[in-house]
Design an enzyme around this catalytic site. Structure first.
Site, PDB file in Angstrom:
ATOM      1  N   THR A  70      -2.466  -9.339  16.005  1.00 57.27           N
ATOM      2  CA  THR A  70      -1.713  -8.287  15.365  1.00 57.27           C
ATOM      3  C   THR A  70      -0.648  -7.645  16.394  1.00 57.27           C
ATOM      4  O   THR A  70      -0.155  -8.314  17.334  1.00 57.27           O
ATOM      5  CB  THR A  70      -2.770  -7.157  15.023  1.00 57.27           C
ATOM      6  OG1 THR A  70      -2.040  -6.168  14.140  1.00 57.27           O
ATOM      7  CG2 THR A  70      -3.507  -6.497  16.101  1.00 57.27           C
ATOM      8  N   LYS A  74       2.412 -10.804  16.853  1.00 64.15           N
ATOM      9  CA  LYS A  74       2.620 -11.551  15.664  1.00 64.15           C
ATOM     10  C   LYS A  74       3.548 -12.683  15.452  1.00 64.15           C
ATOM     11  O   LYS A  74       3.580 -13.805  15.084  1.00 64.15           O
ATOM     12  CB  LYS A  74       2.735 -10.954  14.171  1.00 64.15           C
ATOM     13  CG  LYS A  74       1.357 -10.180  13.820  1.00 64.15           C
ATOM     14  CD  LYS A  74       1.261  -9.679  12.485  1.00 64.15           C
ATOM     15  CE  LYS A  74      -0.162  -9.423  12.106  1.00 64.15           C
ATOM     16  NZ  LYS A  74       0.023  -8.592  10.633  1.00 64.15           N
ATOM     17  N   ASP A 110      -1.774 -12.870   5.700  1.00 61.47           N
ATOM     18  CA  ASP A 110      -1.811 -11.699   5.117  1.00 61.47           C
ATOM     19  C   ASP A 110      -1.273 -11.535   3.313  1.00 61.47           C
ATOM     20  O   ASP A 110      -1.749 -10.815   2.926  1.00 61.47           O
ATOM     21  CB  ASP A 110      -0.487 -10.656   5.889  1.00 61.47           C
ATOM     22  CG  ASP A 110      -1.080 -10.406   7.136  1.00 61.47           C
ATOM     23  OD1 ASP A 110      -2.219 -10.214   7.259  1.00 61.47           O
ATOM     24  OD2 ASP A 110      -0.399 -10.331   8.048  1.00 61.47           O
ATOM     25  N   ARG A 164      18.546  -0.155   5.005  1.00 57.21           N
ATOM     26  CA  ARG A 164      19.318  -1.583   4.129  1.00 57.21           C
ATOM     27  C   ARG A 164      19.297  -2.807   4.768  1.00 57.21           C
ATOM     28  O   ARG A 164      19.150  -3.714   4.117  1.00 57.21           O
ATOM     29  CB  ARG A 164      20.343  -1.124   3.369  1.00 57.21           C
ATOM     30  CG  ARG A 164      21.193  -2.248   2.779  1.00 57.21           C
ATOM     31  CD  ARG A 164      20.217  -2.049   1.232  1.00 57.21           C
ATOM     32  NE  ARG A 164      20.984  -3.363   0.392  1.00 57.21           N
ATOM     33  CZ  ARG A 164      21.406  -3.242  -0.550  1.00 57.21           C
ATOM     34  NH1 ARG A 164      21.728  -1.893  -1.218  1.00 57.21           N
ATOM     35  NH2 ARG A 164      21.918  -4.568  -1.252  1.00 57.21           N
ATOM     36  N   ILE A 231      -0.411  -0.838   0.597  1.00 58.27           N
ATOM     37  CA  ILE A 231      -1.367  -1.223   1.703  1.00 58.27           C
ATOM     38  C   ILE A 231      -1.913  -0.389   2.512  1.00 58.27           C
ATOM     39  O   ILE A 231      -2.928  -0.604   3.258  1.00 58.27           O
ATOM     40  CB  ILE A 231      -0.310  -2.274   2.753  1.00 58.27           C
ATOM     41  CG1 ILE A 231       0.461  -1.469   3.166  1.00 58.27           C
ATOM     42  CG2 ILE A 231       0.429  -3.167   1.645  1.00 58.27           C
ATOM     43  CD1 ILE A 231       1.362  -2.016   4.615  1.00 58.27           C
ATOM     44  N   TYR A 233      -4.764   2.329   3.272  1.00 58.28           N
ATOM     45  CA  TYR A 233      -6.036   2.548   2.921  1.00 58.28           C
ATOM     46  C   TYR A 233      -6.903   3.919   3.696  1.00 58.28           C
ATOM     47  O   TYR A 233      -7.816   4.081   3.235  1.00 58.28           O
ATOM     48  CB  TYR A 233      -6.915   1.542   3.266  1.00 58.28           C
ATOM     49  CG  TYR A 233      -7.181   0.824   4.656  1.00 58.28           C
ATOM     50  CD1 TYR A 233      -8.089   1.454   5.379  1.00 58.28           C
ATOM     51  CD2 TYR A 233      -6.075  -0.034   4.884  1.00 58.28           C
ATOM     52  CE1 TYR A 233      -7.939   0.884   6.542  1.00 58.28           C
ATOM     53  CE2 TYR A 233      -6.154  -0.602   5.925  1.00 58.28           C
ATOM     54  CZ  TYR A 233      -7.207  -0.237   7.068  1.00 58.28           C
ATOM     55  OH  TYR A 233      -7.233  -0.633   8.230  1.00 58.28           O
ATOM     56  N   GLY A 254      -5.762  -0.320  -0.521  1.00 55.96           N
ATOM     57  CA  GLY A 254      -5.217  -1.410   0.154  1.00 55.96           C
ATOM     58  C   GLY A 254      -6.391  -1.744   1.119  1.00 55.96           C
ATOM     59  O   GLY A 254      -6.015  -3.003   1.633  1.00 55.96           O
TER      60      GLY A 254
END
Ligand code: ATR
Length: 287
Positions: A70, A74, A110, A164, A231, A233, A254
């Site tokens: 994690t 990653k 994922d 952006r 996502i 939770y 999520g």
């Protein structure tokens, strides 16, 4: 049995990150281990980025079958593994490592977890949907695998992010992968207008999580049939899900994504495909 033999019989897996104390993954995997009476353990290990290479090169010797990766490892982990599977290669990030014939394999589960969560809660959720059009909020780490999964399921994507440049970079990535015309970025300030005609709305930002700023969003333009997911939770019912519920939109929290992304790893390390149950949900929620 000698200590050495016990260690041999004990199947081990890890989750590495920095920091790692918050990880709920041990609850999930250790529950499945005990449910299926497998002699094994799943451990949290804090690995400083400067030690990542050594850890990856040496975990075999410590009898680990593999593990989860994690934040912040990653992307970096891909430099130290032997085989990068197609999803991880596309996303330039892995969350699951395992040993196969002595080699370290890496993949990203994922996107699978995101889709499996929806599939479990709303079977055939998009099969009767003539429009497969998703609005994705956020271009951080969780965004890419979700977009990847949705593109493969036939969704067209509108992506919006405060910064952006980050959404543009994701559009560029998927354009290079051959998905041009199926994904475009819009400005963050246009997010509410863009809800018109969408069949799926996903929050992939951390906004709305306890301790984070509120997600400022208005679902008025979203068709009432559109599925809304988050996502985040903690809390389980985020502001966006509450708004969805109030106006009658189907919605999914999520937590299931976290649980489902764990399934393929467990199967690789411990040899059995576990189920995501209500009991497991409650264990993680109450932890
Ligand atoms: P991760 O990679 O772990 O997902 P992240 O890169 O910080 O974490 O991404 C978090 C997401 O939440 C990003 O889309 C971020 O937008 P920026 O790319 O503009 O940073 C978004 N986010 C965080 N705070 C925000 C805020 N106050 N308003 C709008 N978006 C926000």
């Amino acid at each position: 049995m000698s200590e050495h033999m016990q260690d041999q019989a004990m199947k081990k897996a890890f989750v590495i990150g920095f920091p790692i104390s918050h990880s709920k993954s041990p609850i999930i995997h250790n529950h499945w281990l005990s449910q299926h009476q497998i002699t094994g353990i799943y451990e949290k290990i804090a690995v400083d980025p400067k030690d990542l290479k050594d850890f990856i090169r040496q975990f075999k010797q410590q009898n680990y079958q593999g593990g989860n990766v994690t934040i912040p490892h990653k992307e970096a982990v891909l430099d130290y593994v032997d085989v990068i599977h197609p999803t991880a290669k596309r996303l330039q990030a892995a969350n699951t490592l395992w040993l196969q014939n002595g080699q370290i394999h890496a993949d990203n589960t994922d996107g699978y977890g995101f889709l499996a969560n929806i599939d479990q809660n709303k079977p055939y959720w998009h099969q009767n949907d003539p429009v497969k059009q998703a609005l994705i909020l956020g271009a951080g780490g969780a965004s890419r695998p979700i977009i990847d999964g949705l593109l493969e399921r036939g969704f067209d994507i509108i992506l919006t992010n405060r910064t952006r440049e980050r959404s543009n970079a994701i559009v560029e990535l998927f354009t290079k992968l051959g998905y041009q015309d199926r994904i475009k970025a819009i400005d963050w300030q246009d997010r509410n207008k863009a809800m018109t005609g969408q069949s799926l709305l996903v929050n992939t930002t951390a906004l709305g999580m306890s301790g984070q700023p509120k997600l400022d969003i208005d679902l008025s333009n979203l068709p009432k049939t559109a599925l809304v997911t988050d996502i985040v939770y903690t809390p389980l019912k985020t502001e966006i899900l509450l708004q969805a519920q109030e106006r009658g939109n189907p919605n999914i929290d999520g937590l299931g994504m976290l649980l489902h992304q764990a399934v393929p790893g467990f199967e690789k390390w411990f040899g059995l495909c576990p189920k995501v149950s209500e009991h497991l949900r409650n264990l993680v929620l109450n932890a």
